[in-house]
Scaffold this motif. Structure first.
Motif, mmCIF file in Angstrom:
data_model
loop_
_atom_site.group_PDB
_atom_site.id
_atom_site.type_symbol
_atom_site.label_atom_id
_atom_site.label_comp_id
_atom_site.label_asym_id
_atom_site.label_seq_id
_atom_site.Cartn_x
_atom_site.Cartn_y
_atom_site.Cartn_z
ATOM 1 N N SER A 424 0.752 -1.258 0.148
ATOM 2 C CA SER A 424 -0.013 0.041 -0.122
ATOM 3 C C SER A 424 0.928 1.270 -0.005
ATOM 4 O O SER A 424 1.990 1.315 0.427
ATOM 5 N N VAL A 425 0.462 2.358 -0.577
ATOM 6 C CA VAL A 425 1.131 3.611 -0.565
ATOM 7 C C VAL A 425 1.301 4.274 0.790
ATOM 8 O O VAL A 425 2.433 4.692 1.152
ATOM 9 N N ASP A 426 0.247 4.072 1.790
ATOM 10 C CA ASP A 426 0.500 4.204 3.065
ATOM 11 C C ASP A 426 1.552 3.888 3.797
ATOM 12 O O ASP A 426 2.206 4.295 4.583
ATOM 13 N N SER A 427 1.616 2.437 3.519
ATOM 14 C CA SER A 427 2.985 1.891 4.200
ATOM 15 C C SER A 427 4.336 2.444 3.610
ATOM 16 O O SER A 427 5.266 2.574 4.529
ATOM 17 N N ILE A 428 4.279 2.814 2.319
ATOM 18 C CA ILE A 428 5.520 3.433 1.686
ATOM 19 C C ILE A 428 5.638 4.799 2.274
ATOM 20 O O ILE A 428 6.774 5.227 2.903
ATOM 21 N N LEU A 429 4.685 5.598 2.562
ATOM 22 C CA LEU A 429 4.686 6.881 3.315
ATOM 23 C C LEU A 429 5.166 6.724 4.705
ATOM 24 O O LEU A 429 6.068 7.675 5.211
ATOM 25 N N GLU A 430 4.713 5.697 5.369
ATOM 26 C CA GLU A 430 5.046 5.516 6.732
ATOM 27 C C GLU A 430 6.727 5.350 6.954
ATOM 28 O O GLU A 430 7.374 5.668 7.768
ATOM 29 N N LEU A 431 7.012 4.455 6.013
ATOM 30 C CA LEU A 431 8.396 4.076 6.159
ATOM 31 C C LEU A 431 9.304 5.338 5.916
ATOM 32 O O LEU A 431 10.259 5.351 6.494
ATOM 33 N N ILE A 432 9.147 6.048 4.751
ATOM 34 C CA ILE A 432 9.723 7.390 4.541
ATOM 35 C C ILE A 432 9.877 8.103 5.874
ATOM 36 O O ILE A 432 11.043 8.933 6.162
ATOM 37 N N GLU A 433 8.585 8.367 6.413
ATOM 38 C CA GLU A 433 8.624 9.771 7.425
ATOM 39 C C GLU A 433 9.392 9.042 8.866
ATOM 40 O O GLU A 433 9.992 9.504 9.200
ATOM 41 N N ASN A 434 9.234 7.526 8.992
ATOM 42 C CA ASN A 434 9.999 7.028 9.940
ATOM 43 C C ASN A 434 11.462 6.882 10.116
ATOM 44 O O ASN A 434 12.074 6.546 10.728
ATOM 45 N N SER A 435 11.992 6.983 8.788
ATOM 46 C CA SER A 435 13.310 6.982 8.412
ATOM 47 C C SER A 435 14.024 8.341 8.497
ATOM 48 O O SER A 435 15.205 8.282 8.686
ATOM 49 N N LEU A 436 13.243 9.329 8.910
ATOM 50 C CA LEU A 436 13.886 10.589 9.141
ATOM 51 C C LEU A 436 14.387 10.680 10.181
ATOM 52 O O LEU A 436 13.631 10.064 11.458
ATOM 53 N N PRO A 437 15.530 11.175 10.922
ATOM 54 C CA PRO A 437 16.119 11.362 12.262
ATOM 55 C C PRO A 437 15.209 12.466 12.945
ATOM 56 O O PRO A 437 14.613 13.255 12.466
ATOM 57 N N ASP A 438 15.714 12.654 14.206
ATOM 58 C CA ASP A 438 14.832 13.098 15.224
ATOM 59 C C ASP A 438 15.276 15.003 14.847
ATOM 60 O O ASP A 438 14.104 15.535 15.082
ATOM 61 N N GLU A 439 16.290 15.268 14.409
ATOM 62 C CA GLU A 439 16.481 16.655 14.021
ATOM 63 C C GLU A 439 15.746 16.871 12.710
ATOM 64 O O GLU A 439 15.939 18.343 12.633
ATOM 65 N N LEU A 440 15.096 16.246 12.086
ATOM 66 C CA LEU A 440 14.287 16.733 10.990
ATOM 67 C C LEU A 440 12.799 16.662 11.260
ATOM 68 O O LEU A 440 12.418 15.486 11.913
ATOM 69 N N GLU A 441 11.997 17.575 10.779
ATOM 70 C CA GLU A 441 10.744 17.372 10.788
ATOM 71 C C GLU A 441 10.176 17.434 9.162
ATOM 72 O O GLU A 441 10.530 17.830 8.275
ATOM 73 N N GLY A 442 9.501 15.926 9.005
ATOM 74 C CA GLY A 442 9.147 15.924 7.702
ATOM 75 C C GLY A 442 8.012 14.913 7.582
ATOM 76 O O GLY A 442 7.346 14.188 8.326
ATOM 77 N N TYR A 443 7.027 15.144 6.567
ATOM 78 C CA TYR A 443 5.848 14.544 6.195
ATOM 79 C C TYR A 443 5.948 14.227 4.584
ATOM 80 O O TYR A 443 6.208 14.927 3.825
#
Length: 754
Positions: A424-443
């Motif tokens: 699902s596209v949602d699972s891809i979006l979730e993986l991308i957002e969770n891969s960002l480190p704490d010093e970055l804010e991203g969606y």
């Protein structure tokens, strides 16, 4: 009728339960406070006594140190013993020295010096033969001439004679004194001199009373041999064996409860490490209980009063608060039909709430779907450029549970291959957002064509150094988990939220560059920069000029700028990427400037450039048509707001001068930069609309303020000149006389005379 009976049963049930709930904690609290107060007061007495004892120890140790210093000084001045008959003059000097020491230390009543084998004793007042001294001067009850000579010959270390009565010369009453005996010697030799310090009992008593008043106990000082030096009260228990046993078993610092003569005391002791003296307090426990008993009675009266008032308040509030329950019952009957007539009011309300809860659960599930869609829409609006300020963005993001607070923002586009239906596209979006480190804010959100993922990130730094590693990690995760080969296009970072669409254009153009660089790469937009010289045209310069001409309402100059843009797009034939960025910067600058003017004179809003529409253009001619339409819209808009805005701009300039005229460092260049105008343009614009140049207007403000201060204050002319913005007082006086006709001093005198 049965309904009312049931209602009143519930009423009294609640009434008595509330009273019970009130009484139980109050009773427990009362018992706790009684015990707690006892402990607190006891601890307070102990703590205060220990602090006071420690202070007394410190003061007396200090006095004893001074006495030791005095004895050493006396020894140094009289290192060679002398005899009165052999050296009478030396005795006079010794008497004067002793007198000086006594006068400079009010803790010491008298100082005596005795040279062994001499027949005389020297005091601070005179010299006496030993028999005369003990018979007429200081008549000790338990120390005579022979005992004195014997003791002087055997004492080799300091000795304290406990407090004893002494009949003083010329007095009927006896005084009580402690005698400190300091044998004087050097290098371990047998002492050949002795100094005696007489300390009156009142010296100790005053010290104890000042520190231990109003505590209801007894305080005593004992020397290192457990002899009582002094005590606030002469109590027989101080001589009792039980007290001596407690004293012998005590440590350096101790607090304990002891029993003496069938009476309980709080026993506190502090021992001086300097002298070995002990400082002791004995406080009867019943004295503490007197305070507790008094507090207990007060507390019981207060407790009874609180209970009565609380019960009355509970009863009244039950009458007031129970009525809404009955009304709520009637209201629930309108919402939900109760099939059981035997239910009471609360169970009926419960049934209605359960019914509403089921309905709310359904609505909540729908709301969750809405929030997901709302987040998607907000991110979509963000890259379209619909947010003009960071405050608007943060307010909207906060309401949706998003966090975009860091300074620098950019858009990153991921071009994915074909996504299998099992993912699902949602699972891809979730993986991308969770891969960002704490010093970055991203969606992340999926693009309309379902093959691109748009990632918006915010960071505290503009640098790209660590970003490439993060994006490479995301590529690896996508390949490992979803078997997707992704190409990443990275736009530049901007602090201005309105520039985010530009970052999106850059990221999308970088994606297109994969045809050259290859798929599966991370492509930064700066890699696409052409080496073609752009000195002939600067979009930044053009947008800055547009802002100024729009604020001035100069349609002719606005049209010239836009024609230059069109000419550049047609004749110089920039790349499509460069042309899109130029159009975006020009259109965005116009929209932001007009929106800024609309804050002063609101009109219908002007639409921001649609970044997706710009991206659909395939030819420069299409972009040129957009710029032409923009030119027509600007002309139409400025016809509406030009007149009002000019007046508003002049008022802003006047307000700026009123706020800064008293600044000694005021410069016209700073004002021009504030209004995004050149110094010459600002001066000309101001004079055209006011009839006065900027500096004359500023000078008039300074001098009007100066006249007010000359009339209403007594400030010196030098200080007054600084208040109105002149560093040099002579410049101020010269300018004042030039405009007003007289000097500031003459103006002040003239006003005072009038």
């Amino acid at each position: 009728m049965s309904i009312h009976v049931r209602a009143y049963k519930l009423f009294y049930k609640y009434l008595f339960s509330y009273i019970f709930i009130l009484l139980v904690p109050l009773i427990i609290l009362g018992a706790f406070i009684y015990v707690y107060f006892l402990g607190i007061i006891k601890e307070d007495v102990i703590s205060n006594n220990m602090n006071k004892l420690d202070h007394i120890r410190y003061v007396i140790d200090d006095h004893l140190k001074q006495i030791r210093v005095i004895s050493d000084q006396i020894y140094i001045k009289n290192m060679t013993p002398f005899f009165f008959e052999d050296n009478p003059l030396m005795s006079l000097k010794t008497i004067d020295d002793l007198k000086n020491y006594t006068l400079t230390n009010n803790f010491i009543s008298d100082i005596l010096m005795f040279n062994h084998n001499d027949q005389y004793i020297y005091s601070s007042t005179s010299s006496y033969k030993i028999p005369l001294f003990f018979e007429k001067i200081y008549n000790y009850e338990q120390w005579d001439e022979n005992s004195f000579i014997h003791d002087m010959n055997i004492y080799e270390t300091p000795v304290v004679r406990p407090m004893e009565s002494i009949l003083l010369r010329g007095q009927q009453d006896k005084g009580r004194f402690t005698t400190l005996i300091y044998p004087l010697s050097s290098g371990g030799a047998k002492p050949n001199q002795t100094v005696l310090f007489l300390i009156a009992e009142k010296s100790f008593q005053n010290l104890l009373k000042d520190n231990m008043k109003d505590y209801g106990g007894n305080t005593l000082i004992m020397d290192s041999n457990n002899h009582i030096v002094t005590a606030l009260k002469d109590d027989p228990i101080l001589q009792s064996p039980s007290f001596q046993n407690i004293l012998n078993a005590s440590t350096d610092e101790l607090n304990q409860t002891v029993t003496l003569e069938h009476v309980k005391y709080i026993f506190s002791i502090v021992v001086s490490t300097e002298t070995g003296w002990k400082y002791i307090t004995l406080v009867p426990v019943n004295r503490i209980m007197e305070k507790v008993t008094s507090l207990k009675l007060i507390f019981m009266y207060i407790l009874a009063f609180i209970i009565l008032i609380s019960c009355g308040a509970i009863y009244y509030l039950m009458l007031v608060n129970y009525k809404p329950i009955l009304l709520l019952k009637k209201f629930t009957e309108k919402i939900w039909k109760d099939d059981n007539p035997d239910r009471n009011e609360l169970t009926s309300v419960q049934g209605a709430l359960e019914f509403l809860n089921n309905r709310n659960t359904e609505l909540y599930s729908r709301l969750e779907d809405y929030e997901i869609a709302a987040k998607e829409y907000m991110l979509f609006q963000l890259i379209r450029g619909k947010f003009k300020s960071r405050e608007d963005l943060q307010q909207k993001a906060h309401s949706l549970g998003l966090t975009l607070t860091k300074s620098w923002m950019r858009v990153i586009t991921l071009k994915l291959g074909h996504i299998r239906h099992s993912f699902s596209v949602d699972s891809i979006l979730e993986l991308i957002e969770n891969s960002l480190p704490d010093e970055l804010e991203g969606y992340a959100r999926d693009h309309m064509d379902q093959e691109n993922i748009v990632l918006i990130i915010a960071s505290d730094e503009m640098a790209d150094t660590s970003l490439e590693c993060i994006l490479a990690s995301i590529q690896s995760s996508l390949k490992e988990k979803f078997e997707l080969i992704s190409t990443v296009g990275v736009g530049r970072a901007y602090q201005d939220v309105s520039q985010l669409p530009k970052s999106y254009i850059e990221s999308m153009t970088a994606i297109d560059y994969r045809l050259v660089k290859g798929t599966g790469q991370i492509i930064f937009s700066y890699e696409l920069e052409t080496t073609q010289s752009r000195s002939a045209f600067s979009s930044q310069f053009a947008s800055d000029k547009l802002k100024i001409y729009i604020k001035q309402g100069d349609l002719e100059q606005i049209d010239n700028i836009l024609q230059k843009v069109i000419h550049f797009l047609k004749q110089d034939k920039p790349s499509m990427f460069e042309a899109k960025l130029i159009c975006f910067e020009i259109i965005n600058a116009v929209v932001l400037t007009i929106e800024e003017m609309n804050k002063q004179q609101p009109t219908a809003p002007m639409n921001s450039p649609d970044v997706f529409l710009l991206f659909e253009y395939e030819t420069v001619d299409e972009l040129v048509e957009t710029v032409k339409k923009l030119s027509n819209e600007i002309s139409s808009r400025l016809q509406t707001i030009s007149t009002n805005h000019k007046a508003s701009l002049i008022e802003q300039m006047k307000d700026y001068l009123k706020a800064h005229y008293s600044d000694c460092d005021f410069m016209l260049q700073q004002m021009a930069e504030y209004f995004n105008m050149s110094q010459a343009s600002l001066s000309q614009y101001f004079k055209e609309h006011t009839g006065s140049n900027v500096l004359d207007f500023e000078t008039n403000l300074k001098l009007e303020k100066a006249k007010q201060l000359l009339i209403s204050s007594h400030l010196p002319i030098k200080d007054l000149s600084l208040e109105v913005g002149y560093y040099n007082v002579n410049s101020f006086i010269r300018r004042f006389k030039q405009v007003i006709g007289i000097t500031p001093g003459e103006f002040r005198k003239q006003f005072q005379t009038e």
